[in-house]
Design an enzyme around this catalytic site. Structure first.
Site, PDB file in Angstrom:
ATOM      1  N   HIS A  52      -7.965   9.346  -2.016  1.00  0.00           N
ATOM      2  CA  HIS A  52      -7.350   9.323  -0.689  1.00  0.00           C
ATOM      3  C   HIS A  52      -8.242   9.946   0.385  1.00  0.00           C
ATOM      4  O   HIS A  52      -8.156   9.597   1.560  1.00  0.00           O
ATOM      5  CB  HIS A  52      -5.993  10.023  -0.732  1.00  0.00           C
ATOM      6  CG  HIS A  52      -5.038   9.527   0.301  1.00  0.00           C
ATOM      7  ND1 HIS A  52      -3.669   9.625   0.175  1.00  0.00           N
ATOM      8  CD2 HIS A  52      -5.238   8.927   1.494  1.00  0.00           C
ATOM      9  CE1 HIS A  52      -3.083   9.105   1.239  1.00  0.00           C
ATOM     10  NE2 HIS A  52      -4.017   8.678   2.063  1.00  0.00           N
ATOM     11  N   TYR A  63       2.545  10.053  -0.155  1.00  0.00           N
ATOM     12  CA  TYR A  63       3.579   9.493   0.722  1.00  0.00           C
ATOM     13  C   TYR A  63       4.984   9.840   0.233  1.00  0.00           C
ATOM     14  O   TYR A  63       5.957   9.619   0.960  1.00  0.00           O
ATOM     15  CB  TYR A  63       3.458   7.970   0.824  1.00  0.00           C
ATOM     16  CG  TYR A  63       2.188   7.462   1.443  1.00  0.00           C
ATOM     17  CD1 TYR A  63       1.261   8.323   2.031  1.00  0.00           C
ATOM     18  CD2 TYR A  63       1.892   6.102   1.437  1.00  0.00           C
ATOM     19  CE1 TYR A  63       0.090   7.846   2.586  1.00  0.00           C
ATOM     20  CE2 TYR A  63       0.732   5.612   1.995  1.00  0.00           C
ATOM     21  CZ  TYR A  63      -0.178   6.481   2.562  1.00  0.00           C
ATOM     22  OH  TYR A  63      -1.338   5.991   3.099  1.00  0.00           O
ATOM     23  N   LYS A  91      -2.988   5.991  -4.373  1.00  0.00           N
ATOM     24  CA  LYS A  91      -4.140   6.855  -4.101  1.00  0.00           C
ATOM     25  C   LYS A  91      -4.017   8.212  -4.773  1.00  0.00           C
ATOM     26  O   LYS A  91      -2.919   8.761  -4.900  1.00  0.00           O
ATOM     27  CB  LYS A  91      -4.279   7.048  -2.580  1.00  0.00           C
ATOM     28  CG  LYS A  91      -4.270   5.745  -1.791  1.00  0.00           C
ATOM     29  CD  LYS A  91      -4.338   5.987  -0.297  1.00  0.00           C
ATOM     30  CE  LYS A  91      -4.092   4.702   0.473  1.00  0.00           C
ATOM     31  NZ  LYS A  91      -2.673   4.339   0.527  1.00  0.00           N
ATOM     32  N   ASP A 100       0.832  -1.203   0.000  1.00  0.00           N
ATOM     33  CA  ASP A 100       0.000   0.000   0.000  1.00  0.00           C
ATOM     34  C   ASP A 100       0.865   1.250   0.000  1.00  0.00           C
ATOM     35  O   ASP A 100       1.749   1.401   0.844  1.00  0.00           O
ATOM     36  CB  ASP A 100      -0.905   0.012   1.236  1.00  0.00           C
ATOM     37  CG  ASP A 100      -1.801   1.247   1.277  1.00  0.00           C
ATOM     38  OD1 ASP A 100      -2.890   1.207   0.681  1.00  0.00           O
ATOM     39  OD2 ASP A 100      -1.393   2.258   1.889  1.00  0.00           O
TER      40      ASP A 100
END
Length: 334
Positions: A115, A53, A82, A48
């Site tokens: 997200h 990120y 996402k 994931d």
């Protein structure tokens, strides 16, 4: 209580997701290669990540090394990324997914999630949390979730993702999409742990064929600042230190983390614990060789604190998401 193996999958109407995945939130590019290799060696097949990120490129580089060496094939993996908040417009979905695929060095992902329901202004790919001179996040209060979903559906049709879903949405927002979609959400990813079990939301998703994935299933120990802001005021909850969990862990000669993950899996949701420590990564996958009794399961179920157990937002907790509370699609109780 529930027979499970390391190959167990969570099934929605349109996809199968391995029930244990590696979370990579706050994993730095330097930490990613070690973590991914440890995860694959331990048996993980679910990874994931997210545009926000800032580690998709490192993940992509590591995956390419694995594919080239024959360590694993692309088809064996279930990879999730996402759409970030500053991409929350129908016309932005495709360019943001293409950007993620380029970084990941993949032709497709297995699951692409919105997200969160809150949209930010788009000031460029790198401005994930655009702010004004006061440091306030520049929200786009015209966010239209149904239009964004049409953009997501187009990515399935184009073959860039096998399935689509949402993250951090509430039940009313999910119902709106279900009532107006051609391709239903395959997955909802939300904060879930023993103190925030979201039983009504999980039941609703199961009834509607939406698989659920729990982020922060261990309570997010060691969380860092978010978007340059302190986590001061966030709830300091410690599921790993709960005496009920520790007593059960001793009985099975397991770690508290393993009991927490086992409960979530038996509860019927996937889990994506984050770690960069190879020993802990392996440990978090070793949850298929014991079962909770009915009484143990019910005792852990009773630990639920409802909304008082939420770490990341709601009720003015000062959590991560509360800085978006003025947005009309803010999803949490105020």
């Amino acid at each position: 209580m529930t027979k499970l193996s390391s190959k167990s999958v969570l099934t929605s109407a349109v996809m199968k997701m391995p029930v244990v995945g590696l979370g990579t939130w706050q994993s730095t590019p330097e930490e990613v290669e070690t973590a991914l290799n440890a995860a694959i060696d331990a048996g993980y097949r679910h990874i994931d990540t997210a545009f926000s990120y800032r580690n998709e490129s490192a993940i992509g580089t590591t995956l390419k090394k694995m594919f080239d060496s024959g360590k694993i094939t692309r088809e064996e993996l279930f990879i999730v990324t996402k759409l970030p908040g500053h991409g929350n417009r129908r016309e932005d979905v495709e360019p943001f997914l293409k950007k993620s695929l380029e970084a990941l060095q993949l032709d497709y992902v297995d699951l692409y999630l919105i997200h969160g329901p809150v949209g930010f202004q788009n000031r460029g790919f790198d401005q994930m949390f655009p702010t004004n001179e006061k440091g306030d996040v520049l929200l786009d209060k015209t966010t239209n979730l149904l239009e964004i979903w049409k953009g997501m559906e187009a990515q399935v049709e184009a073959g860039r993702t096998k399935s689509i879903g949402i993250s951090n949405f509430n039940q009313k927002q999910i119902q709106r999409i279900l009532d107006n979609c051609h391709t239903p959400p395959a997955n909802l990813q939300v904060e879930l742990h023993i103190y925030l079990q979201q039983k009504g939301l999980v039941s609703f998703c199961k009834q509607n064929g939406v698989a659920v994935c729990a982020y922060s299933p261990l309570g997010s120990p060691g969380q860092k600042a978010f978007s340059g802001r302190s986590e001061d005021g966030m709830q300091a909850l410690s599921p790993l230190e709960d005496p009920v969990i520790n007593e059960i862990a001793k009985k099975y000669n397991k770690q508290p983390s393993q009991v927490l993950l086992r409960y979530m899996i038996e509860y019927g949701v996937a889990v994506i614990p984050k770690s960069i420590n190879p020993a802990r990564i392996k440990q978090n996958f070793e949850v298929f060789d014991f079962e909770l009794t009915k009484e143990e399961f019910e005792t852990i179920s009773a630990l639920d604190r409802g909304e008082d157990g939420r770490i990341f937002g709601g009720r003015g907790s000062g959590g991560f998401f509360d800085i978006f509370a003025s947005h009309p699609e803010y999803a949490f109780p105020k």
